[in-house]
Scaffold this motif. Sequence first.
Motif, PDB file in Angstrom:
ATOM      1  N   ILE A   1       0.868  -1.005  -0.037  1.00 11.69           N
ATOM      2  CA  ILE A   1       0.090   0.034  -0.034  1.00 11.69           C
ATOM      3  C   ILE A   1       0.972   1.161  -0.081  1.00 11.69           C
ATOM      4  O   ILE A   1       1.941   1.169   0.376  1.00 11.69           O
ATOM      5  N   ILE A   2       0.253   2.361  -0.302  1.00 13.58           N
ATOM      6  CA  ILE A   2       1.013   3.551  -0.276  1.00 13.58           C
ATOM      7  C   ILE A   2       0.995   4.218   0.943  1.00 13.58           C
ATOM      8  O   ILE A   2      -0.335   4.787   1.563  1.00 13.58           O
ATOM      9  N   PHE A   3       1.679   3.806   2.117  1.00 10.06           N
ATOM     10  CA  PHE A   3       1.390   3.604   3.634  1.00 10.06           C
ATOM     11  C   PHE A   3       1.248   5.215   3.889  1.00 10.06           C
ATOM     12  O   PHE A   3       0.232   5.410   4.812  1.00 10.06           O
ATOM     13  N   SER A   4       1.897   6.204   3.399  1.00  7.92           N
ATOM     14  CA  SER A   4       1.676   7.510   3.870  1.00  7.92           C
ATOM     15  C   SER A   4       0.133   8.047   3.559  1.00  7.92           C
ATOM     16  O   SER A   4      -0.168   8.877   4.461  1.00  7.92           O
ATOM     17  N   MET A   5      -0.675   7.373   2.861  1.00 12.62           N
ATOM     18  CA  MET A   5      -1.893   7.953   2.446  1.00 12.62           C
ATOM     19  C   MET A   5      -2.964   7.399   3.380  1.00 12.62           C
ATOM     20  O   MET A   5      -4.177   7.919   3.434  1.00 12.62           O
ATOM     21  N   TYR A   6      -2.701   6.337   4.164  1.00 16.88           N
ATOM     22  CA  TYR A   6      -3.730   5.429   4.746  1.00 16.88           C
ATOM     23  C   TYR A   6      -3.577   6.104   6.340  1.00 16.88           C
ATOM     24  O   TYR A   6      -2.568   6.241   7.011  1.00 16.88           O
ATOM     25  N   ALA A   7      -4.838   5.910   7.039  1.00 18.92           N
ATOM     26  CA  ALA A   7      -5.094   5.967   8.390  1.00 18.92           C
ATOM     27  C   ALA A   7      -4.747   4.738   8.737  1.00 18.92           C
ATOM     28  O   ALA A   7      -5.054   3.680   8.306  1.00 18.92           O
ATOM     29  N   MET A   8      -4.101   4.578  10.257  1.00 19.41           N
ATOM     30  CA  MET A   8      -3.605   3.440  10.621  1.00 19.41           C
ATOM     31  C   MET A   8      -4.301   3.271  12.069  1.00 19.41           C
ATOM     32  O   MET A   8      -4.277   4.327  12.732  1.00 19.41           O
ATOM     33  N   GLY A   9      -4.651   2.001  12.365  1.00 16.70           N
ATOM     34  CA  GLY A   9      -5.175   1.872  13.725  1.00 16.70           C
ATOM     35  C   GLY A   9      -4.898   0.562  14.439  1.00 16.70           C
ATOM     36  O   GLY A   9      -4.270  -0.253  13.702  1.00 16.70           O
ATOM     37  N   TRP A  10      -4.860   0.669  15.397  1.00 16.82           N
ATOM     38  CA  TRP A  10      -4.652  -0.428  16.418  1.00 16.82           C
ATOM     39  C   TRP A  10      -5.751  -0.940  17.165  1.00 16.82           C
ATOM     40  O   TRP A  10      -6.806  -0.006  17.801  1.00 16.82           O
ATOM     41  N   TYR A  11      -6.575  -1.890  16.982  1.00 19.17           N
ATOM     42  CA  TYR A  11      -7.710  -2.524  17.807  1.00 19.17           C
ATOM     43  C   TYR A  11      -7.300  -3.708  18.320  1.00 19.17           C
ATOM     44  O   TYR A  11      -6.243  -4.409  18.343  1.00 19.17           O
TER      45      TYR A  11
END
Length: 115
Positions: free
Chosen positions: A27-37
Amino acid sequence: QVQLVESGGGLVQPGGSLRLSCAASGIIFSMYAMGWYRQAPGKQRELVASISAGDSTNYADSVKGRFTISRDNAKRTVYLQMISLKPEDTAVYYCNAYLGRYNYWGQGTQVTVSS
């Protein structure tokens, strides 16, 4: 092929610390929101913390002041620093990448807080 690979889980005593990592590829990492569940036995999966592409952060009330989410776009990695861990933090922790209709999950890493 999108991959989110979590690491850093384990067994820790109450009051201890752990740092989880999630390395992303495909993925284009910088474009994504990231989360921990996280998901504890018998409970629904819940959001622990998230960080937007612009570095805005959000935390569940239960972890505010104890957990810190951060990201390193150059390393394509998101982190969850956890301190003052409690037995109720015991769960499988999942990494999530989200962008519009694209939503990806890691395989999870177990965190157990017990004496």
